[in-house]
Design an enzyme around this catalytic site. Structure first.
Site, PDB file in Angstrom:
ATOM      1  N   GLU A  60     -25.804  -2.215  -7.277  1.00  0.00           N
ATOM      2  CA  GLU A  60     -27.047  -2.837  -7.757  1.00  0.00           C
ATOM      3  C   GLU A  60     -27.789  -1.891  -8.698  1.00  0.00           C
ATOM      4  O   GLU A  60     -28.298  -2.288  -9.745  1.00  0.00           O
ATOM      5  CB  GLU A  60     -27.984  -3.163  -6.582  1.00  0.00           C
ATOM      6  CG  GLU A  60     -27.417  -4.106  -5.534  1.00  0.00           C
ATOM      7  CD  GLU A  60     -26.668  -3.374  -4.415  1.00  0.00           C
ATOM      8  OE1 GLU A  60     -25.885  -2.451  -4.704  1.00  0.00           O
ATOM      9  OE2 GLU A  60     -26.862  -3.745  -3.242  1.00  0.00           O
ATOM     10  N   CYS A  93     -31.066   0.014  -1.260  1.00  0.00           N
ATOM     11  CA  CYS A  93     -31.002  -0.888  -2.420  1.00  0.00           C
ATOM     12  C   CYS A  93     -31.916  -2.089  -2.215  1.00  0.00           C
ATOM     13  O   CYS A  93     -32.533  -2.572  -3.167  1.00  0.00           O
ATOM     14  CB  CYS A  93     -29.577  -1.392  -2.629  1.00  0.00           C
ATOM     15  SG  CYS A  93     -28.469  -0.099  -3.161  1.00  0.00           S
ATOM     16  N   ALA A 164       9.724  -1.642  -1.611  1.00  0.00           N
ATOM     17  CA  ALA A 164      10.426  -1.966  -2.857  1.00  0.00           C
ATOM     18  C   ALA A 164      11.801  -2.454  -2.436  1.00  0.00           C
ATOM     19  O   ALA A 164      12.586  -1.691  -1.870  1.00  0.00           O
ATOM     20  CB  ALA A 164      10.544  -0.729  -3.732  1.00  0.00           C
ATOM     21  N   TRP A 180      16.618   3.892  -8.529  1.00  0.00           N
ATOM     22  CA  TRP A 180      15.354   3.209  -8.313  1.00  0.00           C
ATOM     23  C   TRP A 180      15.650   1.746  -8.103  1.00  0.00           C
ATOM     24  O   TRP A 180      16.514   1.206  -8.781  1.00  0.00           O
ATOM     25  CB  TRP A 180      14.415   3.373  -9.508  1.00  0.00           C
ATOM     26  CG  TRP A 180      14.067   4.784  -9.792  1.00  0.00           C
ATOM     27  CD1 TRP A 180      14.574   5.569 -10.775  1.00  0.00           C
ATOM     28  CD2 TRP A 180      13.137   5.578  -9.086  1.00  0.00           C
ATOM     29  NE1 TRP A 180      13.986   6.809 -10.724  1.00  0.00           N
ATOM     30  CE2 TRP A 180      13.112   6.841  -9.697  1.00  0.00           C
ATOM     31  CE3 TRP A 180      12.304   5.351  -7.978  1.00  0.00           C
ATOM     32  CZ2 TRP A 180      12.294   7.877  -9.247  1.00  0.00           C
ATOM     33  CZ3 TRP A 180      11.488   6.378  -7.538  1.00  0.00           C
ATOM     34  CH2 TRP A 180      11.501   7.631  -8.173  1.00  0.00           C
ATOM     35  N   THR A 206      12.880   9.140   5.610  1.00  0.00           N
ATOM     36  CA  THR A 206      12.570   8.939   4.198  1.00  0.00           C
ATOM     37  C   THR A 206      12.357  10.284   3.511  1.00  0.00           C
ATOM     38  O   THR A 206      12.819  10.505   2.392  1.00  0.00           O
ATOM     39  CB  THR A 206      11.318   8.035   4.069  1.00  0.00           C
ATOM     40  OG1 THR A 206      11.672   6.757   4.575  1.00  0.00           O
ATOM     41  CG2 THR A 206      10.845   7.901   2.640  1.00  0.00           C
ATOM     42  N   ARG A 217       0.613   9.554  -9.139  1.00  0.00           N
ATOM     43  CA  ARG A 217       0.852   9.848 -10.546  1.00  0.00           C
ATOM     44  C   ARG A 217       0.489   8.583 -11.329  1.00  0.00           C
ATOM     45  O   ARG A 217       1.321   7.701 -11.547  1.00  0.00           O
ATOM     46  CB  ARG A 217       2.320  10.245 -10.782  1.00  0.00           C
ATOM     47  CG  ARG A 217       2.718  11.474  -9.947  1.00  0.00           C
ATOM     48  CD  ARG A 217       4.086  12.008 -10.279  1.00  0.00           C
ATOM     49  NE  ARG A 217       5.191  11.142  -9.961  1.00  0.00           N
ATOM     50  CZ  ARG A 217       5.752  11.000  -8.737  1.00  0.00           C
ATOM     51  NH1 ARG A 217       5.272  11.656  -7.703  1.00  0.00           N
ATOM     52  NH2 ARG A 217       6.788  10.208  -8.566  1.00  0.00           N
ATOM     53  N   THR A 306      10.035   2.705  10.277  1.00  0.00           N
ATOM     54  CA  THR A 306       8.580   2.888  10.297  1.00  0.00           C
ATOM     55  C   THR A 306       7.867   1.573   9.973  1.00  0.00           C
ATOM     56  O   THR A 306       6.929   1.163  10.664  1.00  0.00           O
ATOM     57  CB  THR A 306       8.198   3.989   9.285  1.00  0.00           C
ATOM     58  OG1 THR A 306       8.962   5.147   9.590  1.00  0.00           O
ATOM     59  CG2 THR A 306       6.724   4.308   9.352  1.00  0.00           C
TER      60      THR A 306
HETATM   61  N1  LIG Z   1      12.816   1.034  -1.166  1.00  0.00           N
HETATM   62  C1  LIG Z   1      11.790   1.474  -0.491  1.00  0.00           C
HETATM   63  O1  LIG Z   1      10.659   0.983  -0.607  1.00  0.00           O
HETATM   64  C2  LIG Z   1      11.978   2.620   0.470  1.00  0.00           C
HETATM   65  C3  LIG Z   1      10.847   3.334   0.908  1.00  0.00           C
HETATM   66  C4  LIG Z   1      11.034   4.339   1.834  1.00  0.00           C
HETATM   67  C5  LIG Z   1      12.308   4.614   2.321  1.00  0.00           C
HETATM   68  N2  LIG Z   1      13.370   3.942   1.871  1.00  0.00           N
HETATM   69  C6  LIG Z   1      14.726   4.194   2.410  1.00  0.00           C
HETATM   70  O2  LIG Z   1      14.676   4.009   3.816  1.00  0.00           O
HETATM   71  C7  LIG Z   1      15.633   4.852   4.429  1.00  0.00           C
HETATM   72  C8  LIG Z   1      14.991   5.544   5.629  1.00  0.00           C
HETATM   73  O3  LIG Z   1      14.600   4.570   6.552  1.00  0.00           O
HETATM   74  P1  LIG Z   1      14.832   4.746   8.121  1.00  0.00           P
HETATM   75  O4  LIG Z   1      14.548   3.446   8.766  1.00  0.00           O
HETATM   76  O5  LIG Z   1      16.152   5.381   8.322  1.00  0.00           O
HETATM   77  O6  LIG Z   1      13.790   5.850   8.535  1.00  0.00           O
HETATM   78  P2  LIG Z   1      12.227   6.165   8.445  1.00  0.00           P
HETATM   79  O7  LIG Z   1      11.428   4.999   8.834  1.00  0.00           O
HETATM   80  O8  LIG Z   1      11.944   6.829   7.154  1.00  0.00           O
HETATM   81  O9  LIG Z   1      12.110   7.311   9.567  1.00  0.00           O
HETATM   82  C9  LIG Z   1      12.366   6.954  10.898  1.00  0.00           C
HETATM   83  C10 LIG Z   1      11.983   8.080  11.821  1.00  0.00           C
HETATM   84  O10 LIG Z   1      10.580   8.343  11.774  1.00  0.00           O
HETATM   85  C11 LIG Z   1      10.076   8.516  13.085  1.00  0.00           C
HETATM   86  N3  LIG Z   1       9.255   7.321  13.350  1.00  0.00           N
HETATM   87  C12 LIG Z   1       9.038   6.321  12.529  1.00  0.00           C
HETATM   88  N4  LIG Z   1       8.256   5.370  13.094  1.00  0.00           N
HETATM   89  C13 LIG Z   1       7.984   5.784  14.293  1.00  0.00           C
HETATM   90  C14 LIG Z   1       7.240   5.236  15.357  1.00  0.00           C
HETATM   91  N5  LIG Z   1       6.568   4.109  15.259  1.00  0.00           N
HETATM   92  N6  LIG Z   1       7.186   5.908  16.487  1.00  0.00           N
HETATM   93  C15 LIG Z   1       7.807   7.085  16.592  1.00  0.00           C
HETATM   94  N7  LIG Z   1       8.519   7.642  15.615  1.00  0.00           N
HETATM   95  C16 LIG Z   1       8.623   6.999  14.466  1.00  0.00           C
HETATM   96  C17 LIG Z   1      11.305   8.575  13.978  1.00  0.00           C
HETATM   97  O11 LIG Z   1      11.804   9.907  14.019  1.00  0.00           O
HETATM   98  P3  LIG Z   1      11.615  10.806  15.335  1.00  0.00           P
HETATM   99  O12 LIG Z   1      12.033   9.971  16.478  1.00  0.00           O
HETATM  100  O13 LIG Z   1      12.445  12.006  15.092  1.00  0.00           O
HETATM  101  O14 LIG Z   1      10.156  11.110  15.366  1.00  0.00           O
HETATM  102  C18 LIG Z   1      12.278   7.719  13.236  1.00  0.00           C
HETATM  103  O15 LIG Z   1      13.621   7.972  13.561  1.00  0.00           O
HETATM  104  C19 LIG Z   1      16.077   5.806   3.361  1.00  0.00           C
HETATM  105  O16 LIG Z   1      17.386   5.467   2.966  1.00  0.00           O
HETATM  106  C20 LIG Z   1      15.137   5.608   2.219  1.00  0.00           C
HETATM  107  O17 LIG Z   1      15.793   5.782   0.980  1.00  0.00           O
HETATM  108  C21 LIG Z   1      13.234   2.944   0.940  1.00  0.00           C
END
Ligand SMILES: NC(=O)c1ccc[n+]([C@@H]2O[C@H](COP(=O)([O-])OP(=O)(O)OC[C@H]3O[C@@H](n4cnc5c(N)ncnc54)[C@H](OP(=O)(O)O)[C@@H]3O)[C@@H](O)[C@H]2O)c1
Length: 369
Positions: A60, A93, A164, A180, A206, A217, A306
């Site tokens: 405002e 305000c 993605a 990518w 990840t 960025r 995750t």
């Molecule tokens: N295209 C995209 O947008 C994108 C983005 C990101 C990643 N990626 C791909 O995704 C792949 C990785 O995925 P991912 O499923 O293998 O693994 P992630 O989600 O990256 O990591 C999983 C690990 O994180 C910890 N964790 C995650 N969530 C949790 C929860 N709620 N509670 C407790 N611990 C948790 C655990 O490890 P601990 O048990 O050791 O704690 C679990 O084993 C890669 O290949 C990457 O390239 C793609």
């Protein structure tokens, strides 16, 4: 301000105020993004303004700018959120507006803080100025400050999930490669998303597989320092000192969520959380902890485990799904929703108020969960 002196309808004025509000995203947290538009007595656009930076003038006050008192004679002021009644970092305000010769103040949303809601409007009314709650564009208004509304309502950070993916829903190839999937424009928008959330959160796989920087960025946010949160119960990433996140982020901006009590590091800030009997309790404790660290919004960027955990436990408020015009194949790819479980068709998850837009050659589908 090319539009100055244009005659606007009430709907146009509030829509413009919403567009103004959005300019503050990424700069005002934990305050709400708020926009304001002032029309003169002939409904001509006098000025616009938005809350630009946390701790600085509200929308405002910025819209009032250098307008003279005589220009405000009979003017109507549109603001996306009820003017604040209390003195915070800046003066009230509502009090300021009450001292002006305005005809009406039209506000989009009631202040969600129950302790002060309605008080801004009451102060304005007391001065003989009409204070009206706008009853249209409610979805757009709520979206314009959704982080703040959730913070107030749930006393917890707003959580967005960003993925993605390929056309067939894969976020990586089984080889682990994911660079990518989307094009340059979508990736730039993903940096915008990082900028408008206080923290970026990923699972440890990840970080280990992709070695991302996870910083902002984007040309609009040259100085933005986002916080980064890594879920890594055993602290495995600490064994890899060359990971880019360690050289990109300061120790105090990089949080490692661990079950290891007493873990210390010169690379990041370990945050201890005990193991919980279920993931819902873990995520609740995690979000409370992040809120306590001053984080009011979180962008969950992956990976599949995750993301699934946030969606399965209903801890995500919004989904941003980028879909690239590529196929990876379900046998040769890793599905972003591989661990999302839905008990029956009746329980399928709908995106609310879903919007689809084209960004470069990719699609962005976003909506509330
Ligand atoms: N295209 C995209 O947008 C994108 C983005 C990101 C990643 N990626 C791909 O995704 C792949 C990785 O995925 P991912 O499923 O293998 O693994 P992630 O989600 O990256 O990591 C999983 C690990 O994180 C910890 N964790 C995650 N969530 C949790 C929860 N709620 N509670 C407790 N611990 C948790 C655990 O490890 P601990 O048990 O050791 O704690 C679990 O084993 C890669 O290949 C990457 O390239 C793609």
């Amino acid at each position: 301000l090319d539009e100055v002196m244009k005659i606007l309808s009430d709907d146009e004025a509030m829509a413009l105020a919403i567009r103004e509000a959005k300019k503050g995203a990424g700069f005002v947290s934990p305050n709400p993004a708020v926009g304001c538009v002032i029309l003169d007595k002939q409904a001509r656009l006098l000025s616009v303004g938005h809350h630009q930076r946390y701790g600085e003038a509200h929308a405002e006050i910025n819209a009032l700018g250098n307008l003279r008192r005589d220009q405000l004679e009979g003017a109507r002021l549109f603001v996306t959120l009820e003017p604040c009644a209390h003195q915070g970092k800046t003066p009230s305000c509502a009090k300021k507006l009450a001292s002006l010769p305005l005809k009406e103040v039209i506000y989009g949303l009631v202040d969600p803080n129950p302790l002060v809601s309605g008080q801004g409007a009451a102060l304005i009314e007391k001065a003989g100025i009409k204070a009206t709650l706008f009853d249209k564009l409610q979805t757009d208004l709520q979206e314009s400050c959704e982080h703040f509304l959730i913070n107030m309502r749930e006393k917890s950070p707003f959580v967005s999930v960003k993925v993605a993916s390929s056309l067939d829903g894969m976020l990586a190839h089984i080889s682990g490669e994911s660079k990518w999937i989307t094009g340059e424009k979508a990736r730039s928008f993903a940096h915008y998303l990082r900028a408008v959330h206080d923290a970026t959160l990923v699972g440890k796989n990840t970080v280990l597989k992709d070695d991302p920087q996870l910083n902002v960025r984007h040309p609009r946010f040259p100085a933005k320092k986002n916080k980064v949160v890594v879920l890594d119960s055993k602290g495995e990433i600490l064994g890899h000192r060359n990971l880019k996140i360690f050289s990109t982020h300061k120790k105090e901006d990089l949080f490692l969520i661990t079950h290891k009590k007493g873990l210390t590091s010169d690379l990041c800030t370990p945050i201890y959380l005990p193991p919980f009997k279920d993931n819902a309790a873990f995520l609740k404790a995690l979000l409370t902890k992040l809120g306590g660290l001053g984080i009011s919004s979180v962008l969950v960027e992956g990976g599949a485990e995750t993301i699934s955990s946030f969606i399965n436990n209903k801890k995500a408020h919004r989904l941003y799904l980028f879909q690239a015009p590529i196929l990876i194949g379900s046998r040769t790819g890793k599905s972003w929703s591989e661990q999302v479980t839905i008990a029956s068709m009746n329980q399928r998850i709908h995106l609310l108020n879903a919007k689809v837009r084209k960004i470069g050659s990719d699609l962005l589908i976003s909506g509330r969960l």
